[in-house]
Design a protein around this motif. Structure first.
Motif, PDB file in Angstrom:
ATOM      1  N   ASP A 240       0.571  -1.877  -7.278  1.00 15.55           N
ATOM      2  CA  ASP A 240       0.432  -1.701  -8.725  1.00 15.55           C
ATOM      3  C   ASP A 240       1.646  -2.251  -9.456  1.00 15.55           C
ATOM      4  O   ASP A 240       1.523  -2.910 -10.498  1.00 15.55           O
TER       5      ASP A 240
ATOM      6  N   VAL B 132       7.121  12.235 -10.321  1.00 13.97           N
ATOM      7  CA  VAL B 132       5.973  12.483 -11.197  1.00 13.97           C
ATOM      8  C   VAL B 132       6.378  12.132 -12.624  1.00 13.97           C
ATOM      9  O   VAL B 132       7.368  12.652 -13.149  1.00 13.97           O
TER      10      VAL B 132
ATOM     11  N   THR C  75      -2.637   3.876 -12.749  1.00 12.92           N
ATOM     12  CA  THR C  75      -3.514   5.047 -12.681  1.00 12.92           C
ATOM     13  C   THR C  75      -2.708   6.204 -12.090  1.00 12.92           C
ATOM     14  O   THR C  75      -1.478   6.181 -12.092  1.00 12.92           O
ATOM     15  N   SER C  76      -3.372   7.219 -11.557  1.00  9.69           N
ATOM     16  CA  SER C  76      -2.669   8.460 -11.174  1.00  9.69           C
ATOM     17  C   SER C  76      -1.701   8.271 -10.019  1.00  9.69           C
ATOM     18  O   SER C  76      -0.606   8.833 -10.015  1.00  9.69           O
ATOM     19  N   THR C  77      -2.080   7.474  -8.996  1.00  5.66           N
ATOM     20  CA  THR C  77      -1.183   7.195  -7.875  1.00  5.66           C
ATOM     21  C   THR C  77      -0.704   5.756  -7.980  1.00  5.66           C
ATOM     22  O   THR C  77      -1.518   4.833  -8.059  1.00  5.66           O
ATOM     23  N   VAL C  78       0.617   5.574  -7.970  1.00  8.49           N
ATOM     24  CA  VAL C  78       1.194   4.238  -8.137  1.00  8.49           C
ATOM     25  C   VAL C  78       1.694   3.742  -6.785  1.00  8.49           C
ATOM     26  O   VAL C  78       2.457   4.431  -6.098  1.00  8.49           O
ATOM     27  N   THR C  79       1.236   2.551  -6.398  1.00 11.78           N
ATOM     28  CA  THR C  79       1.706   1.908  -5.178  1.00 11.78           C
ATOM     29  C   THR C  79       2.562   0.701  -5.545  1.00 11.78           C
ATOM     30  O   THR C  79       2.594   0.270  -6.704  1.00 11.78           O
TER      31      THR C  79
ATOM     32  N   ASP D 129       0.802  -1.224   0.000  1.00 12.04           N
ATOM     33  CA  ASP D 129       0.000   0.000   0.000  1.00 12.04           C
ATOM     34  C   ASP D 129       0.835   1.275   0.000  1.00 12.04           C
ATOM     35  O   ASP D 129       0.295   2.383   0.010  1.00 12.04           O
ATOM     36  N   GLN D 130       2.163   1.141  -0.033  1.00 13.40           N
ATOM     37  CA  GLN D 130       3.026   2.328  -0.064  1.00 13.40           C
ATOM     38  C   GLN D 130       2.909   3.030  -1.414  1.00 13.40           C
ATOM     39  O   GLN D 130       3.227   2.445  -2.448  1.00 13.40           O
ATOM     40  N   PRO D 131       2.492   4.322  -1.438  1.00 14.08           N
ATOM     41  CA  PRO D 131       2.547   5.079  -2.689  1.00 14.08           C
ATOM     42  C   PRO D 131       3.998   5.390  -3.039  1.00 14.08           C
ATOM     43  O   PRO D 131       4.794   5.744  -2.166  1.00 14.08           O
TER      44      PRO D 131
ATOM     45  N   GLY E 213       4.791   6.840  -6.462  1.00 13.71           N
ATOM     46  CA  GLY E 213       4.910   7.792  -7.562  1.00 13.71           C
ATOM     47  C   GLY E 213       3.560   8.253  -8.074  1.00 13.71           C
ATOM     48  O   GLY E 213       2.508   7.739  -7.691  1.00 13.71           O
ATOM     49  N   LYS E 214       3.619   9.273  -8.945  1.00 13.40           N
ATOM     50  CA  LYS E 214       2.415   9.851  -9.554  1.00 13.40           C
ATOM     51  C   LYS E 214       2.533   9.779 -11.073  1.00 13.40           C
ATOM     52  O   LYS E 214       3.621   9.932 -11.632  1.00 13.40           O
TER      53      LYS E 214
END
Length: 525
Positions: free
Chosen positions: A375, A511, A368-372, A313-315, A317-318
Motif C-alpha cells: 500500500d 494504529v 484501508t484498515s490494514t496497511v502493508t 505483503d508485510q502489514p 500498521g492499522k
C-alpha cells in the motif's frame, strides 16, 4: 540492380522499473514490462537480420521491485540492467530518474551494463568530458550501412534532484550539445544515418509549432529538429506520450511509459556508387499486449521478485476510519485524511509545523484498515527525501498561487482540472496542498490572484516574516516550475526516503486515526 538493406530499430523509454507483467499495487497481470518486450525483440530478430535495440532512459526507478532492490540487493546486479543485457540492447541513454537513488546506484548500473550509456550533455564538472564515458555509439551492419546514435538527456535534472546525487556533474543544454556533436560525428565517422536518442520531450505542437508548455528547456525536441541539421531520426521520451510524426523532416517517436509500448523505426538503405544512401524512414509504436513473457527473463527474475512480494505483503500498521481515495479530484478540492496523514509524517520527521505535499498520481488509492508495504509504495512511488526550507510569507503565497493554477472553471462554473495539467503530460503531482496554514482558493478569480485569507496560528501570514516549511526534495529544488523555492536557505534535510519515513511513523504509531482538518477551501464549492 542496387542492393537494399533494411535496419529495424526497436526502442523503449521510461520503463520505470517495470520488468514483470504485473501491477504491484494489486498484483494483477498487466500488458507491460520488459519480460514481454524481450519476447518481441526475439521474434523481431528471427524475422529480420539487422535489428538495433536501444533504451532511452528512466529505466531503473519506478516500481516496488526497484525500491526493494536498492534497499536489500544493491550489491548485486541491477535487475533492469540484467534484463537489457539479456535482451541484447546495444546502447542506453541516461534518464533523469536514473539519479533518484543516488550516484552510486546509477554508476553501478552503468558498470554492470554490456552496452554503453550515452550522455553527450552530462559531463564531469572538472574535465568537461561525458560523465558516463560515451557521447555516441556507432552501429555498423556487416557489409552494410553505418548508423550513429547520439545520446542526450533533459538538462533540467538539477531542478529536481538532490544535490548530493549529482555532485560533480554538469548538465549542458541538449540542443547546444547536439549542435556541436552532430557535425563532428558526420565529419569524423561518416555515418549513413544519424539518430538522436533524447531523454526529453516535445515542447511545441508538432504541426503548428505553437508552444504546448512553458519553454523552460526541460523539453527541447522541437527546437532540436528545427535548429540542428543532419539528424534523421529523433527518439524521445520523458513525457510518457505516444506519438509518431515529423518535425522539419526529422522522424520523431515517443513510446509511452512502463514498458506498455515500444518504438519501431525502419531505415531503408540503398547502395550507390558513392556508398549507402538512406532512402526511406518510417516509424510506428507497438504495444506489448498479450504476448507471452520471455521465459529466460522470468527465470532470471524469480529470486528478487519472490523477495519483493514477501516484503510488499508485510502489514505495518492499522487505520481507524477511512483513508481510501475514491475520487482524486475531490481529494484535491477537499481536505482528505490520506493527504493529512502524509503531512503528519513529514511534520513528524522534520519537527516542522508547516508541510507541503501532493497526491502523486490519479490512481492513488490511499489506505484501508490494514496497511502493508504494498500500500505504501503503490501510493508513494518516488524515492523522495524531505527538505526544510526557510521561506518568506511572500514565497508561500506565490507557491499557493502556482498550485491554484491547477484549477479552472468549466462552462457550467464548476471547478475542474486545468487542461495543461493533463496534456501533453499528466502533471497532477504539481498541485500541492499545505498543512499548518489555513487558506482559500477562489478559482473564479484571475490566475495569480486566487489565494485569500492565508492564516498561520490564527494570524494573517506576514509577507516579510520567515517560516520553516517541509517539502520533498523535488519541489524544494523548484521542480514543477515552483521557482519561488529555488536557492532558498535549507534549514535541514532528512536523508531517508518517504517510504521509509512512512514505515517508521507506523512503528511509532501502529494504529492511526483517519482525520481531516479542513484547513483549506476551494471556491466555488
Amino acid at each position: 540492380m542496387a542492393e537494399h538493406t533494411l535496419v529495424k530499430i526497436l526502442y523503449t523509454s521510461d520503463v520505470h522499473g517495470n520488468a514483470m507483467p504485473i501491477l504491484y499495487g494489486t498484483n494483477e497481470e498487466a500488458s507491460l514490462g520488459l519480460a514481454k518486450y524481450a519476447t518481441i525483440v526475439k521474434q523481431t530478430r528471427q524475422a529480420h537480420p539487422h535489428v538495433l535495440v536501444l533504451d532511452n532512459g528512466d529505466l531503473i526507478q519506478g516500481t516496488p521491485l526497484m525500491t526493494h532492490y536498492v534497499k536489500e540487493y544493491a550489491q548485486t546486479e541491477n535487475p533492469m540492467v540484467g534484463i537489457l543485457n539479456r535482451i541484447g540492447v546495444r546502447a542506453g541513454v541516461i534518464g533523469n530518474h536514473e539519479f533518484n537513488f543516488g550516484k552510486q546506484i546509477v554508476t553501478d548500473a552503468v558498470k554492470q551494463s554490456d552496452f554503453p550509456w550515452l550522455s553527450a550533455n552530462i559531463v564531469d564538472v572538472e574535465s568537461g568530458e561525458p560523465f558516463f564515458g560515451q557521447p555516441y555509439y556507432i552501429h555498423e551492419v556487416a557489409n552494410g550501412p553505418k548508423i550513429a546514435v547520439i545520446g542526450v538527456t533533459t538538462p533540467y535534472i538539477p531542478n529536481w534532484e538532490s544535490p548530493a546525487h549529482i555532485e560533480g556533474i554538469a548538465f549542458l543544454d541538449a540542443c547546444d550539445t547536439l549542435q556541436k556533436w552532430v557535425p563532428y560525428i558526420r565529419e569524423k565517422e561518416q555515418p549513413d544515418a544519424v539518430i538522436v536518442s533524447y531523454h526529453g520531450g516535445i515542447e511545441r505542437d508538432m504541426d503548428s509549432g505553437e508552444p504546448t508548455e512553458e519553454l523552460t528547456g526541460e523539453n527541447q525536441g522541437y527546437q532540436i529538429c528545427a535548429s540542428v541539421p543532419g539528424i534523421d531520426v529523433l527518439l524521445t521520451g520523458h513525457q510518457h506520450r505516444i506519438l509518431t510524426g515529423s518535425i522539419h523532416d526529422v522522424l520523431v517517436l515517443q513510446p509511452g511509459n512502463n514498458g506498455m509500448y515500444y518504438g519501431v523505426v525502419d531505415l531503408q538503405f540503398e547502395q550507390t556508387a558513392t556508398g549507402w544512401q538512406l532512402t526511406n524512414r518510417e516509424g510506428a509504436i507497438g504495444a506489448v499486449g498479450d504476448i507471452e513473457p520471455d521465459q529466460e527473463i522470468m527465470t532470471y527474475m524469480e529470486k528478487i521478485e519472490a523477495s519483493t512480494q514477501t516484503w510488499l505483503d508485510q502489514p505495518i500498521g492499522k487505520i481507524v476510519g477511512d483513508m481510501s481515495i475514491t475520487d482524486p479530484h475531490v481529494a484535491r478540492t477537499h481536505k482528505h485524511p490520506f493527504v493529512e496523514f502524509i503531512q503528519r509524517v513529514q511534520m513528524d520527521a522534520s519537527d516542522t509545523d508547516i508541510s507541503v505535499t501532493s497526491i502523486l498520481k490519479n490512481d492513488t488509492t490511499g489506505f484501508t484498515s490494514t496497511v502493508t508495504m504494498r500500500d505504501v509504495v503503490s501510493n508513494y512511488m518516488y524515492p523522495n527525501t524531505l527538505v526544510v526550507l526557510a521561506l518568506k510569507g511572500r514565497d508561500i503565497l506565490a507557491a499557493l498561487e502556482k498550485s491554484a493554477d491547477y484549477f479552472t472553471l468549466d462552462d457550467h462554473g464548476k471547478v475542474v482540472v486545468n487542461p495543461t495539467y493533463i496534456s501533453p503530460k499528466p502533471q497532477h503531482y504539481n498541485y500541492d496542498m499545505w498543512e499548518g496554514i489555513d487558506y482559500e482558493i477562489h478559482v473564479d478569480q484571475p490566475v495569480g490572484s486566487r489565494i485569500q485569507h492565508v492564516m498561520y496560528h490564527g494570524k494573517p501570514l506576514q509577507m516579510d516574516e520567515t517560516y520553516e516549511v517541509v517539502l520533498n526534495n523535488y519541489r524544494a529544488s523548484g521542480g514543477g516550475n515552483f521557482n519561488m523555492f529555488k536557492q532558498k536557505p535549507v534549514i535541514r534535510e532528512i536523508q531517508k526516503d518517504t517510504v521509509e519515513l512512512i514505515h517508521e511513523y507506523f512503528e511509532k504509531h501502529p494504529v492511526v486515526q483517519a482525520t481531516a482538518n479542513p484547513n483549506f477551501t476551494v471556491y466555488p464549492e
